[in-house]
Design an enzyme around this catalytic site. Structure first.
Site, PDB file in Angstrom:
ATOM      1  N   GLY A 155       0.638  12.050  11.658  1.00 21.46           N
ATOM      2  CA  GLY A 155      -0.228  13.225  11.507  1.00 21.46           C
ATOM      3  C   GLY A 155      -0.574  13.799  12.869  1.00 21.46           C
ATOM      4  N   ARG A 156      -1.578  14.637  12.872  1.00 22.16           N
ATOM      5  CA  ARG A 156      -1.989  15.279  14.139  1.00 22.16           C
ATOM      6  C   ARG A 156      -2.366  14.230  15.175  1.00 22.16           C
ATOM      7  NH1 ARG A 156      -4.317  18.655   9.776  1.00 22.16           N
ATOM      8  NH2 ARG A 156      -5.268  16.655   9.321  1.00 22.16           N
ATOM      9  N   ILE A 157      -3.131  13.220  14.746  1.00 27.15           N
ATOM     10  CA  ILE A 157      -3.622  12.245  15.716  1.00 27.15           C
ATOM     11  C   ILE A 157      -2.480  11.368  16.212  1.00 27.15           C
ATOM     12  CG2 ILE A 157      -5.137  10.244  16.029  1.00 27.15           C
ATOM     13  CD1 ILE A 157      -7.087  11.683  14.023  1.00 27.15           C
ATOM     14  N   ALA A 233      -7.936   4.402  12.798  1.00 27.90           N
ATOM     15  CA  ALA A 233      -7.880   5.196  11.559  1.00 27.90           C
ATOM     16  C   ALA A 233      -9.001   4.764  10.592  1.00 27.90           C
ATOM     17  CB  ALA A 233      -6.512   5.070  10.928  1.00 27.90           C
ATOM     18  N   ARG A 234      -8.686   3.822   9.721  1.00 28.58           N
ATOM     19  CA  ARG A 234      -9.695   3.269   8.812  1.00 28.58           C
ATOM     20  C   ARG A 234      -9.471   1.773   8.706  1.00 28.58           C
ATOM     21  NH1 ARG A 234     -12.077   7.180   9.557  1.00 28.58           N
ATOM     22  NH2 ARG A 234     -12.933   8.716   8.100  1.00 28.58           N
ATOM     23  N   GLU A 263     -17.730  -1.868   7.520  1.00 32.38           N
ATOM     24  CA  GLU A 263     -18.609  -1.438   8.605  1.00 32.38           C
ATOM     25  C   GLU A 263     -20.068  -1.397   8.121  1.00 32.38           C
ATOM     26  OE1 GLU A 263     -17.004   2.271  10.045  1.00 32.38           O
ATOM     27  OE2 GLU A 263     -15.060   1.362  10.426  1.00 32.38           O
ATOM     28  N   HIS A 281     -16.581   2.288  15.800  1.00 28.60           N
ATOM     29  CA  HIS A 281     -16.162   3.549  15.156  1.00 28.60           C
ATOM     30  C   HIS A 281     -16.618   4.773  15.964  1.00 28.60           C
ATOM     31  CE1 HIS A 281     -14.936   5.387  11.012  1.00 28.60           C
ATOM     32  NE2 HIS A 281     -14.617   6.181  12.017  1.00 28.60           N
ATOM     33  N   ILE A 282     -16.093   4.852  17.194  1.00 32.43           N
ATOM     34  CA  ILE A 282     -16.495   5.948  18.090  1.00 32.43           C
ATOM     35  C   ILE A 282     -15.299   6.769  18.557  1.00 32.43           C
ATOM     36  CG2 ILE A 282     -18.667   4.951  18.928  1.00 32.43           C
ATOM     37  CD1 ILE A 282     -17.128   3.783  21.317  1.00 32.43           C
TER      38      ILE A 282
HETATM   39  C1  GLV Z   1     -13.718   9.599  11.745  1.00 29.28           C
HETATM   40  O1  GLV Z   1     -13.451   8.467  11.493  1.00 29.28           O
HETATM   41  C2  GLV Z   1     -13.180  10.726  11.050  1.00 29.28           C
HETATM   42  O2  GLV Z   1     -12.492  10.553  10.037  1.00 29.28           O
HETATM   43  O3  GLV Z   1     -13.441  11.850  11.498  1.00 29.28           O
HETATM   44  C1  GLV Z   2      -5.047  13.023  10.123  1.00 24.46           C
HETATM   45  O1  GLV Z   2      -5.520  13.856   9.396  1.00 24.46           O
HETATM   46  C2  GLV Z   2      -4.679  13.298  11.481  1.00 24.46           C
HETATM   47  O2  GLV Z   2      -5.181  14.293  12.006  1.00 24.46           O
HETATM   48  O3  GLV Z   2      -3.888  12.516  12.016  1.00 24.46           O
END
Ligand code: GLV
Ligand code: GLV
Length: 315
Positions: A155-157, A233-234, A263, A281-282
């Site tokens: 994905g984007r991230i 991520a999660r 968490e 989670h920062i």
């Molecule tokens: C943070 O975990 C988010 O999903 O923005």
């Molecule tokens: C998920 O939505 C990302 O931005 O990777």
């Protein structure tokens, strides 16, 4: 007509609240609500600005009643929201993509560098007065140059994390997603191939039924003994119990985790291990990004209450 009523579940930057006030009366909760408190507070509202810790389910949507038009989640992830229930209730759901991509990608690199170079372990040693002086083979870590960064989740991230790899001389491979063979010029390989070939494996998949415990005992056992696992991520994408086992038994070299299965609780076995970096989670927590996230959520509320399409609707 009375002004629409907007519920915000946490204090947000003033710029976001000011935007919301152009669309309705704003009510901000000042401490994190439990499910009962949230159900009470949401009754009769037209919009809800929620956080990833707020569970948006059928009970919540029923409590809100037919006045509710939009839930604007101040997060890119939306596993806290029952999208099917929202659809049934004719509620638009929005998230905050893009504005947090750079902050999370930068943080992912902070974790990669921290675990590969034993940064937090070294800091802890000094603070407990355990450092006895320089020595040649002391606290050796792993050089990143020439190694492979595996990205799970294109994905984007994930792509923003990959884009920064060249600066450290790392090659990149992505895990297969659809049927693409390259992503941004990098090879795409099977999940199994990604596990066995990566020196650093970074997780950026959203949490869904098919990604829960994607990294389990079997997956960890496939990884290189010298590999590092990173999760921004999660939490539930990784089986935390299995990870603690893999780290203790030396199946992988280390891990760096910003997210956890339950968490704010962290598996007790991880707390005692030196080869895991733990952060609360920062990933997106820069002041610039948090303001941008809040403003984007507010703009989504303003759009929907004004009869316009949302900017970033989740479908
Ligand atoms: C943070 O975990 C988010 O999903 O923005
Ligand atoms: C998920 O939505 C990302 O931005 O990777």
């Amino acid at each position: 007509m009375p002004r629409p009523s907007i519920l915000v579940t946490r204090r947000l930057p003033a710029s976001a609240v000011a935007l919301l006030k152009t669309a309705g009366d704003v009510h901000v909760l000042d401490s994190s609500p439990d499910a009962v408190a949230l159900r009470q507070a949401v009754a009769g509202r037209a919009a809800l600005v929620s956080m990833l810790t707020d569970k948006i389910d059928t009970a919540l949507l029923d409590a809100a009643g037919p006045s509710l038009k939009v839930v604007a989640n101040v997060a890119v992830g939306f596993d806290n929201i029952d999208l099917a229930a929202a659809r049934d209730h004719h509620v638009v759901v929005t998230n905050t993509p893009d504005v947090l991509t750079n902050s999370v990608a930068e943080f992912t690199w902070a974790l990669i560098l921290a675990v590969a170079r034993r940064l937090v372990e070294g800091d802890r040693l000094i603070r407990r007065k355990g450092w006895t002086g320089w020595s040649f083979d002391f606290m050796t870590g792993t050089e990143l140059a020439g190694k492979q960064l595996g990205i799970l989740g294109p994905g984007r991230i994930g792509r923003a994390v990959a884009a920064r790899a060249a600066a450290f001389g790392m090659t990149v491979a992505f895990g297969r997603h659809r049927d693409e063979t390259t992503i941004d010029g990098h090879p795409v390989v099977s999940f199994d191939e990604l596990l066995v070939s990566s020196d650093v494996l970074s997780v950026s998949v959203p949490l869904r039924p098919d990604t829960r415990h994607l990294i389990d005992r079997r997956a960890l056992a496939r990884m290189k003994r010298t590999a590092y696992l990173i999760n921004t991520a999660r939490g539930p994408v990784i089986d935390e119990e299995a990870l603690a086992w893999a780290l203790k038994d030396g199946l992988i070299a280390g891990a760096a985790l910003d997210v956890f299965e339950r968490e704010p609780n962290v598996h007790a076995d991880l707390l005692g291990l030196d080869n895991v970096v733990l952060t609360p989670h920062i990933g997106s927590a820069t002041s610039d990004t948090r303001r941008a996230m809040a403003e984007l959520a507010a703009k989504n509320v303003v759009a929907v209450l004004g009869g316009q399409p949302a900017l970033t609707e989740i479908r």
